[in-house]
Write an enzyme that holds these catalytic residues in place. Structure first.
Site, PDB file in Angstrom:
ATOM      1  N   GLY A 344      64.126  21.260  34.258  1.00  0.00           N
ATOM      2  CA  GLY A 344      64.953  22.046  33.484  1.00  0.00           C
ATOM      3  C   GLY A 344      66.064  21.306  33.107  1.00  0.00           C
ATOM      4  O   GLY A 344      66.539  20.202  33.753  1.00  0.00           O
ATOM      5  N   PHE A 348      75.054  20.875  33.764  1.00  0.00           N
ATOM      6  CA  PHE A 348      75.538  19.650  34.637  1.00  0.00           C
ATOM      7  C   PHE A 348      74.678  18.616  34.643  1.00  0.00           C
ATOM      8  O   PHE A 348      74.644  17.422  35.169  1.00  0.00           O
ATOM      9  CB  PHE A 348      75.865  20.102  35.963  1.00  0.00           C
ATOM     10  CG  PHE A 348      76.979  21.004  36.015  1.00  0.00           C
ATOM     11  CD1 PHE A 348      78.231  20.631  35.602  1.00  0.00           C
ATOM     12  CD2 PHE A 348      76.809  22.217  36.613  1.00  0.00           C
ATOM     13  CE1 PHE A 348      79.182  21.354  35.500  1.00  0.00           C
ATOM     14  CE2 PHE A 348      77.850  23.060  36.953  1.00  0.00           C
ATOM     15  CZ  PHE A 348      79.190  22.697  36.219  1.00  0.00           C
ATOM     16  N   VAL A 351      66.953  18.555  35.903  1.00  0.00           N
ATOM     17  CA  VAL A 351      66.309  18.724  37.173  1.00  0.00           C
ATOM     18  C   VAL A 351      65.238  18.428  37.365  1.00  0.00           C
ATOM     19  O   VAL A 351      64.283  18.579  36.291  1.00  0.00           O
ATOM     20  CB  VAL A 351      66.413  20.284  37.575  1.00  0.00           C
ATOM     21  CG1 VAL A 351      66.232  20.434  38.847  1.00  0.00           C
ATOM     22  CG2 VAL A 351      68.130  20.905  37.567  1.00  0.00           C
ATOM     23  N   ASP A 459      80.375  28.707  39.737  1.00  0.00           N
ATOM     24  CA  ASP A 459      79.451  28.796  38.639  1.00  0.00           C
ATOM     25  C   ASP A 459      78.356  29.929  38.902  1.00  0.00           C
ATOM     26  O   ASP A 459      77.283  29.507  38.710  1.00  0.00           O
ATOM     27  CB  ASP A 459      79.144  27.528  38.449  1.00  0.00           C
ATOM     28  CG  ASP A 459      78.394  27.455  36.635  1.00  0.00           C
ATOM     29  OD1 ASP A 459      78.756  28.361  35.867  1.00  0.00           O
ATOM     30  OD2 ASP A 459      77.816  26.510  36.368  1.00  0.00           O
TER      31      ASP A 459
END
Ligand SMILES: *[C@@H]1O[C@H](CO)[C@@H](O)[C@H](O)[C@H]1NC(C)=O
Ligand SMILES: *[C@@H]1O[C@H](CO)[C@@H](O)[C@H](O)[C@H]1NC(C)=O
Ligand SMILES: *[C@@H]1O[C@H](CO)[C@@H](O)[C@H](O)[C@H]1NC(C)=O
Length: 650
Positions: A344, A348, A351, A459
């Protein structure tokens, strides 16, 4: 004597009357090699192999005139690093032999000393002391961790489990395959015709008084005039690395104090996954190490030099231990960061799924690019904290790797992916939803209250909550937002976090606190409970913003209307109501109104109740907050969470 630089690898001191030669070196055979660092590795990872290191020149062991063997002492330092923690290979032997090694020797149980036909022959003239890590019934071995005196064969004349006797005569076990550096001494006394063998840990400078083995035997019939001294080791179906570290011979009965100074730390058995560990062999045995030697000693000494660790370690790594992966390792694990491995893309970075070679462990590698050196440094410093966090509801950070402007974070792989994938599909029951909320509450409670320092997540949102194979929710990506917090500029309102989940005061001040975490967590709770996104542009006007809609319905007295019917019908309406109200308070624009994670846990568990007048408090605070009243803490009615007596003692 001046010793300098790398020349100090091998120091030679030979008493000519004993050897008749001015110098002697070790010759290796088979798998043995001289490590650059200054000692011998007799076996490598090759199975069913043997390795030897013997003097290039023989010693004069027996008087040619009268055929007697004068007293002598031999001491070696050695260590065995097994492939498997509790299972050695075959072992090693200190060998006194008429030849450099025995021609046609076999590995495995023959230790590279004999073969099946030469074993036991009186023509061998071999005296050896075996450090046997395998129980061979054909040689009547007592166990798989013993020391034995052998003459001409592998069946020991005398043997004992590895260990030593302390001052009080107590026997202390030693494990030969413990990777510890140990010392083995054999002392032969001519007048007594006695051979003593003593084993001891290297850190014991003075040898134990009582030997491990004592054999009353005249060695002169077995030994020849000129004999070689050395070590042999072998591997079988299981590997072990056998090291010969330092060596000392004295032409008399002697029990010298030998101070190694710093005991070398041997690298673990090499695994395919981390060849790197071999490089981080730090030994710092210096010249002073053998200073304690008796001045007239004869011997060879191997000096282990301090070797600079190849990779420059970060300051915190030195303090807390590394969690650093080699880039090559991650590159290989993710098949070169192939798109096929992509799990995904987040705010940031991407992955990737990977499999660590060697361990077959499944990992998730987050690739983050960042150009601010300052932010990166601070975040890396924080990894020392984050990397030590352990909680069943946190995704474990296994390590990191930094390469130029890229940062790679390595996490445990979560097979069910992140919560946002199925949160909105109505497939989750209320019981499952409540468990997810409760799991994330535990994680945040741990970060805010239970860890030695307060860790702020920064977050919290469904995309950062991952579901493990047992359907437990785990919070991930903690602290990462901090990386983007650097250089925060109030003018542009660039705040790390995810829009919609950022507390109003965080936008104003740029300062993340536990309360800004609680704000985001409140919205998360509402989202999970209602099964919809915070903002749904295509909904009816009053339903677009989830919190506003819930607030509106609450004031109207039908707060449960906001929850999807399938979820609502199922269960405990009271619990649903509490969670919705709690979500609203947590996501209150006025920070002071928000409860702490400790309060939240107590309310969710039914230990505390929400105050009766909670709606009034929420509305009053909102009004004052909007009016910009400075001293909010005093102007808000006291918010306390009363004990719930009915629910105690569950
Ligand atoms: C181990 O030693 C054998 C014999 O010398 C050699 O052929 C082999 O390449 C060595 N293996 C390693 C991994 O160093
Ligand atoms: C020493 O080893 C023996 C045999 O393996 C075992 O029975 C004994 O418990 C050990 N003693 C200690 C103190 O570890
Ligand atoms: C061997 O050890 C015994 C003590 O058990 C001691 O009396 C004897 O002197 C030692 N012999 C040698 C050669 O060191």
């Amino acid at each position: 004597m001046i010793m300098s630089g790398n020349l100090l690898l091998l120091l030679l001191l030979v008493l000519s009357s004993f050897t008749g030669k001015s110098e002697s070196l070790f010759i290796t055979e088979g798998s043995a090699s001289l490590e650059a660092i200054g000692f011998f590795r007799l076996t490598n990872t090759t199975k069913h192999a043997y390795g030897q290191a013997f003097n290039s020149e023989p010693y004069l062991i027996k008087n040619s005139s009268d055929g007697t063997v004068p007293s002598f002492s031999v001491t070696f330092f050695f260590a065995i690093v097994p492939e498997r923690e509790h299972n050695g290979s075959h072992g090693m032997a200190l060998v006194i032999s008429p030849t450099r090694g025995i021609p046609g020797a076999f590995p495995d149980q023959y230790l590279g000393v004999f073969n099946d036909t030469s074993n036991g022959l009186s023509s061998n003239h071999v005296v050896s002391v075996e450090l046997d890590t395998h129980k061979d019934d054909e040689f009547d071995d007592i166990d798989d961790n013993h020391v034995g005196i052998n003459i001409n064969g592998l069946r020991s004349v005398k043997s004992a489990p590895a260990g030593y006797y302390d001052k009080d005569g107590n026997f202390i076990n030693l494990s030969l395959i413990s990777r510890r550096v140990m010392r083995i001494s054999i002392v032969y006394s001519q007048p007594e015709t006695q051979l003593n063998v003593t084993l001891s840990p290297a850190e014991m400078v003075t040898q134990p008084e009582q030997p491990l083995l004592s054999l009353n035997q005249d060695l002169s019939p077995y030994l020849l005039e000129e004999m070689y001294v050395g070590f042999s080791a072998s591997t079988g179906s299981v590997g072990s690395i056998h090291y010969m570290l330092g060596y000392y011979i004295f032409p008399d009965v002697a029990y010298p104090s030998l101070d190694l100074g710093v005991i070398p730390v041997l690298p673990p058995y090499p695994r395919k996954a981390s060849q790197r560990t071999r490089n981080i062999l730090v030994v710092s045995l210096t010249f002073s190490a053998f200073v304690a030697l008796v001045s007239s000693a004869v011997g060879f000494f191997f000096y282990l030099r301090h070797k600079k660790v190849k990779e420059v370690l970060e300051e915190w790594e030195i303090k807390y231990g590394p969690h650093r992966f080699a880039y090559e390792e991650l590159y290989k694990a993710t098949k070169g960061f192939k798109d096929k491995q992509l799990l995904g893309r987040g705010g940031f970075g991407q992955v990737y799924k990977g499999i660590l070679s060697g361990s077959d462990a499944e990992i998730a590698v987050k690739r983050v690019s960042h150009d601010s050196r300052q932010g990166m440094d601070e975040f890396l410093a924080e990894i020392s904290t984050i990397g030590r966090l352990r909680h069943p509801n946190l995704v474990r950070l296994l390590g990191y790797c930094r390469r130029k402007a890229e940062l790679f974070l390595v996490y445990d792989f979560m097979p069910n992916g992140s919560l946002d994938k199925f949160l909105y599909s109505e497939s989750l029951t209320w019981v499952q939803r409540f468990k997810i909320i409760r799991d994330v509450t535990s994680a945040l409670f741990y970060l805010h209250h239970e860890w030695v320092q307060i860790v702020i997540h920064r977050d919290i949102k469904p995309a950062n909550v991952l579901i493990d194979h047992q359907m437990n929710a785990r919070l991930g990506d903690f602290g990462l937002a901090k990386l983007y917090d650097q250089g925060y500029d109030p003018q542009t309102s660039r705040v790390a976090g995810t829009i919609g989940y950022i507390a109003p005061e965080l936008v104003r001040t740029g300062k993340a606190t536990t309360r800004t975490d609680v704000y985001a967590f409140g919205l998360f709770m509402l989202e999970v409970t209602c099964g919809r996104r915070l903002i749904q542009p295509r909904a009816e006007d009053r339903e677009v913003v989830l919190v506003d809609w819930i607030m509106d319905r609450w004031e109207n007295g039908d707060i449960l209307e906001t929850v999807d019917e399938r979820i609502r019908q199922e269960h405990d309406r009271e619990q649903l109501e509490v969670v919705l109200k709690l979500g609203v308070i947590c996501s209150h624009p006025v920070a002071e109104v928000r409860p702490s994670m400790a309060d939240i846990i107590r309310i969710l568990d039914g230990v505390s109740n929400l105050p009766e007048n909670i709606l009034d408090i929420v509305k009053a605070a909102e009004f004052r907050g909007a009016a910009g009243v400075a001293n909010l803490r005093n102007s808000i009615p006291n918010l306390t969470y009363t004990e719930s007596f009915t629910s105690q003692g569950r």
